[in-house]
Design a protein around this motif. Structure first.
Motif, short mmCIF file in Angstrom:
data_model
loop_
_atom_site.label_atom_id
_atom_site.label_comp_id
_atom_site.label_asym_id
_atom_site.label_seq_id
_atom_site.Cartn_x
_atom_site.Cartn_y
_atom_site.Cartn_z
N ILE A 114 0.65 -1.24 -0.19
CA ILE A 114 -0.27 -0.06 0.27
C ILE A 114 0.42 1.37 0.45
CG2 ILE A 114 -0.12 -0.37 2.57
CD1 ILE A 114 -3.23 1.08 -0.28
N GLN A 115 2.09 1.43 0.82
CA GLN A 115 3.13 2.04 0.73
C GLN A 115 3.31 2.83 -0.13
OE1 GLN A 115 5.95 4.93 1.40
NE2 GLN A 115 6.68 2.92 0.25
N HIS A 116 3.97 1.42 -1.89
CA HIS A 116 3.92 2.36 -3.05
C HIS A 116 2.86 2.68 -3.86
CE1 HIS A 116 6.31 1.74 -6.43
NE2 HIS A 116 5.20 1.17 -7.45
N VAL A 117 1.73 1.83 -3.63
CA VAL A 117 0.60 1.70 -4.20
C VAL A 117 -0.20 3.34 -4.55
CG1 VAL A 117 -1.82 1.03 -4.81
CG2 VAL A 117 -0.39 -0.30 -4.58
N THR A 118 -0.17 3.91 -3.36
CA THR A 118 -0.57 5.53 -2.78
C THR A 118 -0.05 6.36 -3.72
OG1 THR A 118 -1.00 4.62 -0.42
CG2 THR A 118 -0.63 7.15 -1.37
N GLY A 119 1.61 6.41 -4.09
CA GLY A 119 2.63 7.29 -4.81
C GLY A 119 1.72 7.04 -6.44
N MET A 120 1.22 5.70 -6.67
CA MET A 120 1.33 5.56 -8.41
C MET A 120 -0.50 5.16 -8.19
SD MET A 120 1.00 2.20 -7.89
CE MET A 120 1.16 1.23 -9.77
N LYS A 121 -1.17 4.80 -7.86
CA LYS A 121 -2.61 3.83 -8.30
C LYS A 121 -3.46 5.42 -9.51
CE LYS A 121 -4.27 5.65 -4.72
NZ LYS A 121 -5.90 6.90 -4.30
N ASP A 122 -2.70 6.51 -9.29
CA ASP A 122 -3.58 7.51 -10.04
C ASP A 122 -3.08 7.58 -11.89
OD1 ASP A 122 -5.37 8.85 -8.54
OD2 ASP A 122 -4.15 9.89 -7.99
N SER A 123 -2.27 6.11 -12.46
CA SER A 123 -1.41 6.24 -12.90
C SER A 123 -2.94 6.24 -14.30
CB SER A 123 -0.58 5.19 -13.64
OG SER A 123 0.35 5.61 -12.37
N LYS A 124 -2.18 6.55 -15.66
CA LYS A 124 -3.72 6.36 -16.40
C LYS A 124 -3.91 4.50 -16.71
CE LYS A 124 -4.29 10.24 -16.65
NZ LYS A 124 -3.54 10.81 -15.92
N THR A 125 -2.33 4.55 -17.03
CA THR A 125 -2.55 2.71 -17.73
C THR A 125 -1.15 1.97 -16.70
OG1 THR A 125 -2.91 3.08 -19.97
CG2 THR A 125 -2.13 0.83 -19.92
N ILE A 126 -1.27 0.81 -15.86
CA ILE A 126 -0.64 0.59 -14.88
C ILE A 126 -0.34 -1.10 -15.43
CG2 ILE A 126 -0.07 -0.78 -12.59
CD1 ILE A 126 -2.30 1.58 -12.21
N VAL A 127 1.24 -1.19 -16.11
CA VAL A 127 0.93 -2.50 -16.25
C VAL A 127 2.22 -3.51 -14.87
CG1 VAL A 127 2.23 -3.82 -18.30
CG2 VAL A 127 1.08 -2.40 -18.98
N ALA A 128 1.87 -4.43 -15.19
CA ALA A 128 2.82 -4.84 -14.16
C ALA A 128 3.16 -6.37 -14.23
CB ALA A 128 1.38 -5.91 -12.60
N ILE A 129 4.85 -6.50 -13.92
CA ILE A 129 5.14 -7.90 -14.12
C ILE A 129 5.59 -8.76 -12.92
CG2 ILE A 129 7.10 -8.92 -15.16
CD1 ILE A 129 7.42 -6.13 -17.12
N ASN A 130 5.08 -9.63 -12.11
CA ASN A 130 5.37 -10.61 -11.33
C ASN A 130 4.91 -12.07 -11.40
OD1 ASN A 130 4.63 -11.16 -7.97
ND2 ASN A 130 5.31 -8.80 -7.89
N THR A 131 5.78 -12.61 -10.51
CA THR A 131 5.59 -14.54 -10.50
C THR A 131 4.85 -14.51 -9.57
OG1 THR A 131 6.93 -14.41 -8.35
CG2 THR A 131 7.95 -14.83 -11.08
N ASP A 132 3.85 -13.52 -9.57
CA ASP A 132 2.92 -13.98 -8.12
C ASP A 132 1.09 -13.72 -8.86
OD1 ASP A 132 0.82 -14.90 -6.64
OD2 ASP A 132 1.26 -13.16 -4.50
#
Length: 316
Positions: free
Chosen positions: A270-288
């Motif tokens: 949540i600490q990180h999400v707070t700083g970028m959640k308003d991005s227009k398009t979000i792409v995530a690369i994760n093994t989980d």
């Protein structure tokens, strides 16, 4: 019986910042927020060159320019005292500052000088005296009604569009400049970079613990280079010493809202999400596939960022 809107009588003064690259993005967002309050919107800026740049921004009525050695190097005490004097003399109902380092330093000082409780990091304007701001790391949006003759606000840049050029505001000089003598400029320590600024970039590529080792950080930078993007990082990566603190995105770092945000090996605390959640398009690369960032992402790629990101970079 006619009842005039209170906003029609609003008069807002914006603390503006401009440099060699033009008006700061945070200032442009603050101007947009100010125009949503209604009424006249003026800007205060230190330096004639900055004043000319700010006068071209749409939505402004006039730009008040103060030139004095006391206002050089953005000394908060002197700028606050001068701005408070201008606000009183001009009969302003609102004083708006960007949530920049200077704005965060000036807003509480202005509040004290004008006997007004500042409201920080507003994310929306409901009316001339009611505003929204995020609390609890962005999990709660609070609606706050501000009382008092002068309302002092700082603006969360990521929540407002940037004001565009196209204005022709008049430029006036401010002669009453205050030198408090409380602080003295000694030197500036700055770093220059040809990479896009993190808070104003249209594309941001960020890396987290999923990059496994600082030796792999070049993978994040490689993709960012191909996309002409700014590089960001999570707090965990910064705390581990992989990258400098100015790259941190999050509640205790920088707030960004690019058109495209690519999260490489980031779980989504949540600490990180707070700083970028308003991005227009979000792409995530994760093994989980169940990582929190995946529920926020517009596009999710389940895989190892150490393999997926170089492949993406090669195909660009």
């Amino acid at each position: 019986m006619f009842r005039a809107s209170r906003a029609a009588f609003a008069k807002t003064l914006v603390l503006a910042q401009a440099g060699p690259k033009g008006v700061s993005p945070a200032t442009l967002s603050a101007i947009t927020a100010a125009t949503k309050i209604g009424g006249e919107v003026d800007a205060f800026v230190a330096g004639s060159a900055a004043g000319e740049a700010v006068s071209k921004i749409a939505g402004l009525n006039k730009v008040l320019v103060a030139e004095s050695p006391a206002l050089e190097h953005e000394l908060s005490e002197n700028i606050s005292a001068t701005l408070a004097t201008v606000a009183k003399a001009g009969g302003y109902s609102h004083v708006v500052a960007p949530s920049s380092a200077l704005g965060k330093s000036v807003a509480p000082r202005i509040g004290a000088l004008l006997d007004s409780q500042p409201l920080s990091d507003i994310s929306a304007v409901v009316s001339e005296d009611t505003f929204e701001r995020s609390t609890y790391a962005g999990n709660v949006v609070t609606k706050v009604k501000v009382s008092g003759d002068v309302k002092v606000l700082s603006v969360r840049a990521a929540s407002f569009d940037k004001a565009a050029e196209g204005g022709s505001a008049s430029v006036e000089s401010v002669s009453d400049v205050t030198d408090t003598g409380l602080t003295q400029w000694v030197s500036d320590a700055t770093t220059s970079s040809d990479k896009p600024d993190l808070q104003s970039a249209e594309v941001v590529v960020s890396g987290g613990r999923g990059m496994k080792d600082p030796a792999n950080w070049h993978i994040v930078e490689g993709l960012a280079g191909k996309l002409n993007a700014a590089v960001g990082a999570t707090r965990a990566v910064v705390d581990a010493g992989w990258v400098p603190s100015e790259l941190q995105v999050g509640q205790t770092g920088k707030i960004v809202a690019p058109s495209l945000y690519i999260a490489c090996g980031i779980s989504g605390a949540i600490q990180h999400v707070t700083g970028m959640k308003d991005s227009k398009t979000i792409v995530a690369i994760n093994t989980d596939p169940d990582a929190p960032i995946m529920s926020l992402a517009d596009y999710g790629l389940v895989g190892d960022a150490l393999k997926a990101v170089p492949e993406m970079t090669e195909k660009l």
